[in-house]
Design an enzyme around this catalytic site. Structure first.
Site, PDB file in Angstrom:
ATOM      1  N   LYS A   1       0.845  -1.206   0.000  1.00  0.00           N
ATOM      2  CA  LYS A   1       0.000   0.000   0.000  1.00  0.00           C
ATOM      3  C   LYS A   1       0.870   1.241   0.000  1.00  0.00           C
ATOM      4  O   LYS A   1       2.031   1.232   0.441  1.00  0.00           O
ATOM      5  CB  LYS A   1      -0.951   0.031   1.206  1.00  0.00           C
ATOM      6  CG  LYS A   1      -0.293   0.057   2.599  1.00  0.00           C
ATOM      7  CD  LYS A   1       0.127   1.421   3.102  1.00  0.00           C
ATOM      8  CE  LYS A   1       0.896   1.333   4.399  1.00  0.00           C
ATOM      9  NZ  LYS A   1       1.780   2.418   4.723  1.00  0.00           N
TER      10      LYS A   1
ATOM     11  N   VAL B   1      11.128  -4.219   2.557  1.00  0.00           N
ATOM     12  CA  VAL B   1      11.009  -4.465   3.998  1.00  0.00           C
ATOM     13  C   VAL B   1      11.271  -3.158   4.759  1.00  0.00           C
ATOM     14  O   VAL B   1      12.217  -2.433   4.444  1.00  0.00           O
ATOM     15  CB  VAL B   1      12.019  -5.554   4.447  1.00  0.00           C
ATOM     16  CG1 VAL B   1      11.967  -5.749   5.960  1.00  0.00           C
ATOM     17  CG2 VAL B   1      11.722  -6.868   3.727  1.00  0.00           C
ATOM     18  N   ALA B   2      10.423  -2.888   5.764  1.00  0.00           N
ATOM     19  CA  ALA B   2      10.500  -1.643   6.557  1.00  0.00           C
ATOM     20  C   ALA B   2      10.553  -0.435   5.626  1.00  0.00           C
ATOM     21  O   ALA B   2      11.277   0.531   5.855  1.00  0.00           O
ATOM     22  CB  ALA B   2      11.698  -1.668   7.510  1.00  0.00           C
ATOM     23  N   GLY B   3       9.768  -0.489   4.553  1.00  0.00           N
ATOM     24  CA  GLY B   3       9.809   0.555   3.528  1.00  0.00           C
ATOM     25  C   GLY B   3       8.633   1.505   3.557  1.00  0.00           C
ATOM     26  O   GLY B   3       8.512   2.355   2.682  1.00  0.00           O
ATOM     27  N   GLY B   4       7.720   1.352   4.530  1.00  0.00           N
ATOM     28  CA  GLY B   4       6.539   2.220   4.569  1.00  0.00           C
ATOM     29  C   GLY B   4       5.459   1.766   3.614  1.00  0.00           C
ATOM     30  O   GLY B   4       4.555   2.521   3.264  1.00  0.00           O
TER      31      GLY B   4
ATOM     32  N   ALA C   1       3.881  -1.369   4.185  1.00  0.00           N
ATOM     33  CA  ALA C   1       3.107  -2.342   4.968  1.00  0.00           C
ATOM     34  C   ALA C   1       3.292  -3.785   4.512  1.00  0.00           C
ATOM     35  O   ALA C   1       2.338  -4.565   4.484  1.00  0.00           O
ATOM     36  CB  ALA C   1       1.624  -1.966   4.990  1.00  0.00           C
ATOM     37  N   GLY C   2       4.527  -4.149   4.171  1.00  0.00           N
ATOM     38  CA  GLY C   2       4.806  -5.514   3.700  1.00  0.00           C
ATOM     39  C   GLY C   2       4.505  -6.577   4.751  1.00  0.00           C
ATOM     40  O   GLY C   2       3.941  -7.624   4.432  1.00  0.00           O
ATOM     41  N   GLY C   3       4.883  -6.313   5.986  1.00  0.00           N
ATOM     42  CA  GLY C   3       4.631  -7.295   7.041  1.00  0.00           C
ATOM     43  C   GLY C   3       3.130  -7.484   7.257  1.00  0.00           C
ATOM     44  O   GLY C   3       2.637  -8.612   7.407  1.00  0.00           O
TER      45      GLY C   3
ATOM     46  N   ALA D   1       0.857  -6.992   5.040  1.00  0.00           N
ATOM     47  CA  ALA D   1       0.358  -7.703   3.856  1.00  0.00           C
ATOM     48  C   ALA D   1       0.535  -9.212   4.037  1.00  0.00           C
ATOM     49  O   ALA D   1      -0.388  -9.996   3.782  1.00  0.00           O
ATOM     50  CB  ALA D   1       1.100  -7.221   2.608  1.00  0.00           C
TER      51      ALA D   1
ATOM     52  N   ASP E   1      -2.621  -2.030  10.127  1.00  0.00           N
ATOM     53  CA  ASP E   1      -2.621  -1.985   8.651  1.00  0.00           C
ATOM     54  C   ASP E   1      -3.092  -3.299   8.024  1.00  0.00           C
ATOM     55  O   ASP E   1      -3.204  -3.397   6.805  1.00  0.00           O
ATOM     56  CB  ASP E   1      -1.209  -1.686   8.115  1.00  0.00           C
ATOM     57  CG  ASP E   1      -0.823  -0.214   8.274  1.00  0.00           C
ATOM     58  OD1 ASP E   1      -1.681   0.596   8.682  1.00  0.00           O
ATOM     59  OD2 ASP E   1       0.331   0.115   7.975  1.00  0.00           O
TER      60      ASP E   1
HETATM   61  P1  ATP Z   1       4.264  -0.004   7.785  1.00  0.00           P
HETATM   62  O1  ATP Z   1       4.181   0.695   6.484  1.00  0.00           O
HETATM   63  O2  ATP Z   1       3.077  -0.858   8.114  1.00  0.00           O
HETATM   64  O3  ATP Z   1       4.675   0.864   8.921  1.00  0.00           O
HETATM   65  P2  ATP Z   1       6.730  -1.081   6.875  1.00  0.00           P
HETATM   66  O4  ATP Z   1       6.378  -1.373   5.454  1.00  0.00           O
HETATM   67  O5  ATP Z   1       7.540   0.144   7.130  1.00  0.00           O
HETATM   68  O6  ATP Z   1       5.425  -1.083   7.716  1.00  0.00           O
HETATM   69  P3  ATP Z   1       7.351  -3.847   7.210  1.00  0.00           P
HETATM   70  O7  ATP Z   1       8.002  -4.263   5.931  1.00  0.00           O
HETATM   71  O8  ATP Z   1       5.965  -4.261   7.440  1.00  0.00           O
HETATM   72  O9  ATP Z   1       7.520  -2.287   7.437  1.00  0.00           O
HETATM   73  O10 ATP Z   1       8.302  -4.407   8.361  1.00  0.00           O
HETATM   74  C1  ATP Z   1       8.526  -3.795   9.601  1.00  0.00           C
HETATM   75  C2  ATP Z   1       9.335  -4.758  10.477  1.00  0.00           C
HETATM   76  O11 ATP Z   1       8.504  -5.875  10.796  1.00  0.00           O
HETATM   77  C3  ATP Z   1      10.560  -5.336   9.773  1.00  0.00           C
HETATM   78  O12 ATP Z   1      11.710  -4.624  10.117  1.00  0.00           O
HETATM   79  C4  ATP Z   1      10.618  -6.773  10.243  1.00  0.00           C
HETATM   80  O13 ATP Z   1      11.605  -6.951  11.216  1.00  0.00           O
HETATM   81  C5  ATP Z   1       9.261  -7.069  10.880  1.00  0.00           C
HETATM   82  N1  ATP Z   1       8.501  -8.142  10.187  1.00  0.00           N
HETATM   83  C6  ATP Z   1       7.829  -9.131  10.785  1.00  0.00           C
HETATM   84  N2  ATP Z   1       7.216  -9.929   9.881  1.00  0.00           N
HETATM   85  C7  ATP Z   1       7.501  -9.435   8.680  1.00  0.00           C
HETATM   86  C8  ATP Z   1       7.159  -9.826   7.365  1.00  0.00           C
HETATM   87  N3  ATP Z   1       6.405 -10.906   7.119  1.00  0.00           N
HETATM   88  N4  ATP Z   1       7.598  -9.065   6.364  1.00  0.00           N
HETATM   89  C9  ATP Z   1       8.343  -7.950   6.613  1.00  0.00           C
HETATM   90  N5  ATP Z   1       8.726  -7.561   7.826  1.00  0.00           N
HETATM   91  C10 ATP Z   1       8.307  -8.291   8.870  1.00  0.00           C
END
Ligand code: ATP
Length: 308
Positions: A11, A104-107, A109-111, A113, A145
């Site tokens: 997203k 990953v941790a890119g804003g 919402a991969g986790g 998802a 999310d």
């Molecule tokens: P959001 O946009 O919801 O704030 P994000 O996109 O910045 O999230 P995510 O990729 O969801 O961040 O990951 C945040 C942290 O969650 C990662 O640093 C990781 O350690 C942890 N994590 C746990 N499960 C997962 C997963 N299935 N995929 C990615 N990260 C995960």
């Protein structure tokens, strides 16, 4: 069925309005979520090891950034599967495989998802037959999310982001995402946002949805949408990662209709006028400071769906 595969989108937040810090440590938000065509895939399979000593849920991760994702019970997909088993009132087993394309941790919402995909996959694998309303409730307990990743499309979230309503949109929007090296921690970005506001003595007031943004979505007007994009977390993300200012500037120079940091960053999102325009922006961004890679995508796309 011995294995179910679910595809789930990333997203971007088209509007992220952050209210003052509440007493419970959360912020009131108005969050316009938009699902885009960058997908993770989660497969839930009957376990290979059925011995009593084997853990009920295992997870493996594949993809470029697999090393940055926990392959243990902290994984959000495992937490979601455990919450689903808890809801069904017994223990279930599954081997989960996550194929990651969402940064990953890119804003983006991969986790969350992956958590939504695990709910859909395990609901199917375990033959629970729970309706989507039940999955939405479990999803909200796993993370704010997660319900949107189930729903997809475009939606506005209020409260902590967990109260969701679908938004009407016309046509497809063309996007470019500039991926950065390394992630940004969401709690840290919110903390920096509070700190910057305190330092400046600003009172953000209660967040409200942007009427021009909602109208642009309804009318499928990309130029108006580009002008209406806002993210209250952007100053905090830029403060923690100053190189993102160069990335945003490069996208604007390349003629993007709008540019912003996606969620808590560090991914930057650029709205293009067409598919060709998106490809041109992506090509131009490849040399921009702070940009590791640029990918094109369209939105809105559906939420978590079974693909095999
Ligand atoms: P959001 O946009 O919801 O704030 P994000 O996109 O910045 O999230 P995510 O990729 O969801 O961040 O990951 C945040 C942290 O969650 C990662 O640093 C990781 O350690 C942890 N994590 C746990 N499960 C997962 C997963 N299935 N995929 C990615 N990260 C995960």
């Amino acid at each position: 069925m011995s294995a179910i595969t679910v595809r789930v989108p990333a997203k971007v937040n088209l509007q992220l309005a952050v209210g003052p810090l509440r007493e419970d440590g959360y912020h009131d938000l108005v969050n316009v979520f938009h699902a885009v065509s960058i997908f993770d895939e989660v497969t839930a399979a009957e376990p290979g090891d059925v011995s009593a000593a084997a853990p009920p849920l295992t997870v493996r991760i594949e993809g470029e950034s697999a090393g940055e994702v926990p392959a243990n019970d902290d994984n959000l997909a495992v937490r979601a599967a455990r919450a689903l088993a808890g809801h069904a009132g017994r223990s279930y087993r599954a081997d989960l495989l996550i194929r990651k394309s969402i940064p990953v941790a890119g804003g983006m919402a991969g986790g969350s998802a992956d958590a939504a995909a695990a709910l859909v996959a395990c609901n199917e694998l375990w033959g629970l037959g729970l309706p989507v309303e039940d999955l939405m409730e479990i999803a909200a307990d796993v993370g704010s999310d997660v319900p949107f990743a189930l729903l997809g499309g475009t939606a506005v979230g209020t409260g902590r982001g967990e109260r969701l309503s679908r938004l009407e949109t016309s046509g497809a929007f063309h996007w470019v995402f500039a991926l950065a090296d390394g992630g940004l921690s969401t709690p840290r970005v919110y903390g920096e946002c509070d700190r910057l506001r305190e330092e400046a003595g600003t009172d953000p007031g209660l967040p409200v949805a942007s009427e021009p943004l909602l109208a642009a979505l309804r009318e499928g007007d990309a130029a108006a949408l580009g002008r209406a994009l806002t993210n209250d977390l952007q100053p905090a993300a830029l403060s923690l990662r100053p190189s993102l200012a160069h990335t945003l500037h490069a996208g604007a120079e390349l003629g993007a209709l709008g540019s912003l940091v996606s969620g808590s960053g560090p991914t930057c999102a650029f709205l293009a006028a067409s598919e060709t325009h998106a490809a041109e922006i992506a090509a131009g961004l490849k040399n921009a400071e702070g940009c590791r890679a640029a990918v094109t995508a369209t939105g809105p796309v559906p939420g978590a769906v079974v693909v095999g």
